[in-house]
Design an enzyme around this catalytic site. Sequence first.
Site, PDB file in Angstrom:
ATOM      1  N   ASP A  55      -5.703  24.259 -40.133  1.00  0.00           N
ATOM      2  CA  ASP A  55      -5.233  23.215 -39.229  1.00  0.00           C
ATOM      3  C   ASP A  55      -4.888  23.848 -37.894  1.00  0.00           C
ATOM      4  O   ASP A  55      -4.423  24.981 -37.822  1.00  0.00           O
ATOM      5  CB  ASP A  55      -4.049  22.439 -39.807  1.00  0.00           C
ATOM      6  CG  ASP A  55      -2.837  23.299 -40.098  1.00  0.00           C
ATOM      7  OD1 ASP A  55      -1.960  23.440 -39.211  1.00  0.00           O
ATOM      8  OD2 ASP A  55      -2.737  23.838 -41.220  1.00  0.00           O
ATOM      9  N   ASP A  97       2.636  14.372 -40.073  1.00  0.00           N
ATOM     10  CA  ASP A  97       3.375  15.630 -40.186  1.00  0.00           C
ATOM     11  C   ASP A  97       4.849  15.312 -39.981  1.00  0.00           C
ATOM     12  O   ASP A  97       5.282  15.032 -38.866  1.00  0.00           O
ATOM     13  CB  ASP A  97       2.866  16.611 -39.128  1.00  0.00           C
ATOM     14  CG  ASP A  97       3.687  17.889 -39.043  1.00  0.00           C
ATOM     15  OD1 ASP A  97       4.599  18.090 -39.871  1.00  0.00           O
ATOM     16  OD2 ASP A  97       3.414  18.698 -38.127  1.00  0.00           O
ATOM     17  N   GLU A 139       8.545  16.901 -40.724  1.00  0.00           N
ATOM     18  CA  GLU A 139       9.210  18.142 -41.102  1.00  0.00           C
ATOM     19  C   GLU A 139      10.497  18.288 -40.297  1.00  0.00           C
ATOM     20  O   GLU A 139      10.943  17.348 -39.649  1.00  0.00           O
ATOM     21  CB  GLU A 139       8.273  19.324 -40.877  1.00  0.00           C
ATOM     22  CG  GLU A 139       7.765  19.461 -39.434  1.00  0.00           C
ATOM     23  CD  GLU A 139       6.793  20.622 -39.269  1.00  0.00           C
ATOM     24  OE1 GLU A 139       7.272  21.744 -39.032  1.00  0.00           O
ATOM     25  OE2 GLU A 139       5.554  20.397 -39.374  1.00  0.00           O
TER      26      GLU A 139
END
Length: 294
Positions: A93, A182, A184
């Site tokens: 990624d 994503d 986090e």
Amino acid sequence: MFSTSRSASPTGTTRPTSTRRLPALGAALAAATALIAGATAPAYAADPVPASTGNDILHPELDFAGSTVAAHEGVEDPTGVRPLDVTQTAGMDVSGWQGNVDWATAAANGANFAYVKATEGTTYRNPYFAQQYNGSYNAGLIRGAYHFALPDRSSGDVQANFLVDHGGGWSADGVTLPPALDIEYNPYGATCYGLGQGDMVNWIHAFSDTVLARTGRYPTIYTTANWWSQCTGNNGDFGATNPLWTAHYGSSPGTLPNGWAYQTIWQYASSGTFPGDQDLFNGAYDRLQALATG
């Protein structure tokens, strides 16, 4: 295969290491499915992309999948990735940090897929997205786009629409992965972005449901077990619908977030053979194609 070294930016600096539905979801999903049926993989039509259209995101080039993980959870130092129960397929990624990627070399070295950061919040768009997204496809990789979430800035549906509007779509072409969220540790403040666990779960549902309504696919969710436990109360709603992309820098995927019996993708290192982060798809190449096909 496993490395804990840091990688350099283009400028030479060092990189810090229950399913719910919206009320009208059925109709929206049917419409989305009709639009994408039989589609072929289009190139992403790049238009002028500012690094940011606002000053609320201070360092978007440093915000990428896993950018906060090592600082909060540490990095193991194994002799190598432990063999897993099923065949693994190598991938990577990338984000704006990598700049223009040499995709031909990445493919020659064994990369089969890539997730590319497209957006963050509602103001940042990766200025290298077109080169990375189109380039990976042209080199024969299966690729998808991901969004770096900032849940304290705006709602989940607003950020999902921003992703889909700027490269995070999906086509039933066999080479496009579902868009990814994503989510986090907060790089700008409180770990859980100031949201309570219930509010965070609702935010993720709103993002997920909007991506489904817009594209016909549930988004992949990138996270860690520790963050998920802290910030969602170890919620188990998403395992039956959303593929899991888990981060754990060690010899095995480690503990998975609640609700998932297995990971779809494991990000196991922040540098290595390929540019960007190193990933393994949990299956053979034909299963990766099946994920892309939907």
